[in-house]
Design a protein around this motif. Structure first.
Motif, PDB file in Angstrom:
ATOM      1  N   GLU A   1       6.212  12.600   9.291  1.00 34.76           N
ATOM      2  CA  GLU A   1       6.950  13.215   8.403  1.00 34.76           C
ATOM      3  C   GLU A   1       8.500  12.560   8.732  1.00 34.76           C
ATOM      4  O   GLU A   1       9.294  12.624   7.641  1.00 34.76           O
ATOM      5  N   LEU A   2       8.597  11.908   9.806  1.00 37.79           N
ATOM      6  CA  LEU A   2      10.208  11.518  10.028  1.00 37.79           C
ATOM      7  C   LEU A   2      10.304   9.968   9.407  1.00 37.79           C
ATOM      8  O   LEU A   2       9.459   9.085   9.634  1.00 37.79           O
ATOM      9  N   PRO A   3      11.473   9.953   8.567  1.00 34.68           N
ATOM     10  CA  PRO A   3      11.322   8.753   7.910  1.00 34.68           C
ATOM     11  C   PRO A   3      11.673   7.486   8.773  1.00 34.68           C
ATOM     12  O   PRO A   3      11.298   6.487   8.492  1.00 34.68           O
ATOM     13  N   ALA A   4      12.079   7.865  10.033  1.00 36.17           N
ATOM     14  CA  ALA A   4      12.316   6.729  10.974  1.00 36.17           C
ATOM     15  C   ALA A   4      11.363   5.832  11.368  1.00 36.17           C
ATOM     16  O   ALA A   4      11.291   4.929  11.668  1.00 36.17           O
ATOM     17  N   PHE A   5      10.024   6.729  11.200  1.00 40.71           N
ATOM     18  CA  PHE A   5       8.791   6.008  11.353  1.00 40.71           C
ATOM     19  C   PHE A   5       8.218   5.174  10.163  1.00 40.71           C
ATOM     20  O   PHE A   5       7.137   4.827  10.311  1.00 40.71           O
ATOM     21  N   HIS A   6       8.567   5.670   8.974  1.00 40.45           N
ATOM     22  CA  HIS A   6       7.777   5.181   7.850  1.00 40.45           C
ATOM     23  C   HIS A   6       7.639   3.675   7.995  1.00 40.45           C
ATOM     24  O   HIS A   6       6.809   2.974   7.369  1.00 40.45           O
ATOM     25  N   SER A   7       8.940   3.134   8.562  1.00 41.07           N
ATOM     26  CA  SER A   7       9.023   1.668   8.154  1.00 41.07           C
ATOM     27  C   SER A   7       8.156   0.934   9.134  1.00 41.07           C
ATOM     28  O   SER A   7       8.057  -0.229   8.979  1.00 41.07           O
ATOM     29  N   VAL A   8       7.196   1.508  10.029  1.00 42.39           N
ATOM     30  CA  VAL A   8       6.582   0.936  11.031  1.00 42.39           C
ATOM     31  C   VAL A   8       5.243   1.211  10.836  1.00 42.39           C
ATOM     32  O   VAL A   8       4.270   0.819  11.525  1.00 42.39           O
ATOM     33  N   ALA A   9       4.786   1.968   9.904  1.00 42.91           N
ATOM     34  CA  ALA A   9       3.557   2.673   9.884  1.00 42.91           C
ATOM     35  C   ALA A   9       2.534   1.677   8.928  1.00 42.91           C
ATOM     36  O   ALA A   9       3.073   1.009   8.094  1.00 42.91           O
ATOM     37  N   THR A  10       1.324   1.709   9.751  1.00 45.09           N
ATOM     38  CA  THR A  10       0.332   0.757   8.773  1.00 45.09           C
ATOM     39  C   THR A  10       0.073   1.065   7.454  1.00 45.09           C
ATOM     40  O   THR A  10       0.131   0.284   6.549  1.00 45.09           O
ATOM     41  N   GLN A  11       0.148   2.317   6.952  1.00 41.91           N
ATOM     42  CA  GLN A  11      -0.136   2.948   5.892  1.00 41.91           C
ATOM     43  C   GLN A  11       1.029   3.751   5.322  1.00 41.91           C
ATOM     44  O   GLN A  11       1.589   4.591   6.271  1.00 41.91           O
TER      45      GLN A  11
END
Length: 266
Positions: A242-252
Motif C-alpha cells: 500500500e505504500l506509494p514509495a514501493f509502487h515504482s519498483v513493483a513487478t506488477q
C-alpha cells in the motif's frame, strides 16, 4: 459464503510459494467482493474475469459462492479451467467462453456484473484504454474493477540487478517500457498511467497496490529452506503493497476502481 481462506489456486498463503504472486491481490479482491455483498444485500455476485485463463482467480472466487464468467481467447486455457473448476467442486458456478477484452460484448452483456477482473490483459492489447472502457461498461452500478498489469519499475530494477544495464536504461526510455526485442512483455505501466486509464473510464480509484515488490528479487532457495521465511516475506509484501514509495519498483501494479451507484457511462 463458503470459504474465506483461499488465495488464487485454492491454497492458503502459508502453504504455497506461488501465493507470493497472488496474496496481495486476493486480499484486496476478496475485501471488495465482501463490501459489494453487503451493499447489494445478496450472498451471490456475478463476476467477470477477462483473460482469466485456467481460473487461478476465478475458481477461488467461485469457492466464495459467486458466479464467475471467464472470457479468454485460448481454448486450451478454457478446457483447463473447466477441469480445475470441476476438481474444486464449483463447476456449476464457473462458465468459460472464448473471446477477448476488445470483443467483450460479442460474448457477454453490458452492465451485467458486480465485479470485473482484468488481470494480465492490458499488457497484450492494442488499445489499453478501450480495454478498460469495455471492462467498466460490463459493470453494474456500484461495481468494482480489479486491474492488474505489469509494472515498469520492477522490470527496470530486475534488469539492472541482473547486470543488463543497457536494457534497464532502454526500458526506462521506451514508450511501452520494453527492454529490448527479446522482451516477452509488449507493454508495461506506471501506477500513474494505470490510475489515469481507470479514472478516464469513469471510475473512482479505491486503492493502488504494488505486487511482488520483493518476491522476484529474493533467491528462491532462501524462501524454500529458511524456516518461516515464506510467511515473513508474505507479511512484508502485504506491508509494502500500500505504500506509494514501493509502487515504482513493483513487478506488477494492482488498481481497484469503483463505479458510482446508479452510474452508466455514455
Amino acid at each position: 459464503m463458503s470459504d474465506r481462506s483461499p488465495v488464487a489456486g485454492g491454497e492458503t498463503p502459508s502453504r504455497s510459494r506461488g501465493s507470493l504472486r497472488t496474496a496481495v491481490v486476493w486480499e484486496v479482491l476478496r475485501d471488495a467482493l465482501d463490501r459489494r455483498v453487503k451493499a447489494a444485500g445478496t450472498d451471490i455476485l456475478d463476476v467477470l474475469d477477462t483473460g482469466g485463463g485456467t481460473g487461478s482467480f476465478a475458481v477461488p472466487v467461485a469457492r466464495l459462492g459467486h458466479r464467475v464468467t471467464v472470457v479468454d481467447p485460448s481454448p486450451n486455457a478454457l478446457f483447463a479451467l473447466e477441469r480445475r473448476a470441476a476438481e474444486a467442486g464449483v463447476a456449476e458456478r464457473v462458465h468459460g467462453v472464448q473471446g477477448d477484452i476488445h470483443g467483450l460484448f460479442d460474448v457477454v452483456g453490458r452492465d451485467g456484473f458486480d465485479a470485473v477482473l482484468c488481470h494480465g490483459v492490458l499488457e497484450y492489447v492494442d488499445d489499453p484504454a478501450e480495454g478498460v472502457r469495455n471492462a467498466v461498461d460490463a459493470l453494474r452500478p456500484a461495481g468494482a474493477l480489479s486491474l492488474l498489469a505489469a509494472g515498469l519499475g520492477g522490470a527496470v530494477l530486475a534488469r539492472a540487478l541482473a547486470g543488463h544495464f543497457n536494457e534497464a536504461r532502454r526500458a526506462l526510455t521506451d514508450p511501452a517500457g520494453r527492454w529490448g526485442e527479446g522482451d516477452p512483455v509488449p507493454r508495461r505501466f506506471t501506477a500513474e498511467q494505470l490510475t489515469e486509464l481507470v479514472g478516464a473510464a469513469g471510475l473512482r480509484i479505491g486503492a493502488v497496490h504494488g505486487v511482488r515488490v520483493f518476491a522476484d528479487l529474493v533467491p528462491g532457495g532462501l524462501v524454500d529452506t529458511q524456516p518461516g521465511a515464506l510467511e515473513a516475506l508474505l507479511k512484508l509484501e502485504a506491508a509494502a503493497a500500500e505504500l506509494p514509495a514501493f509502487h515504482s519498483v513493483a513487478t506488477q501494479l494492482h488498481v481497484l476502481g469503483e463505479k458510482a451507484p446508479g452510474e452508466k457511462r455514455d
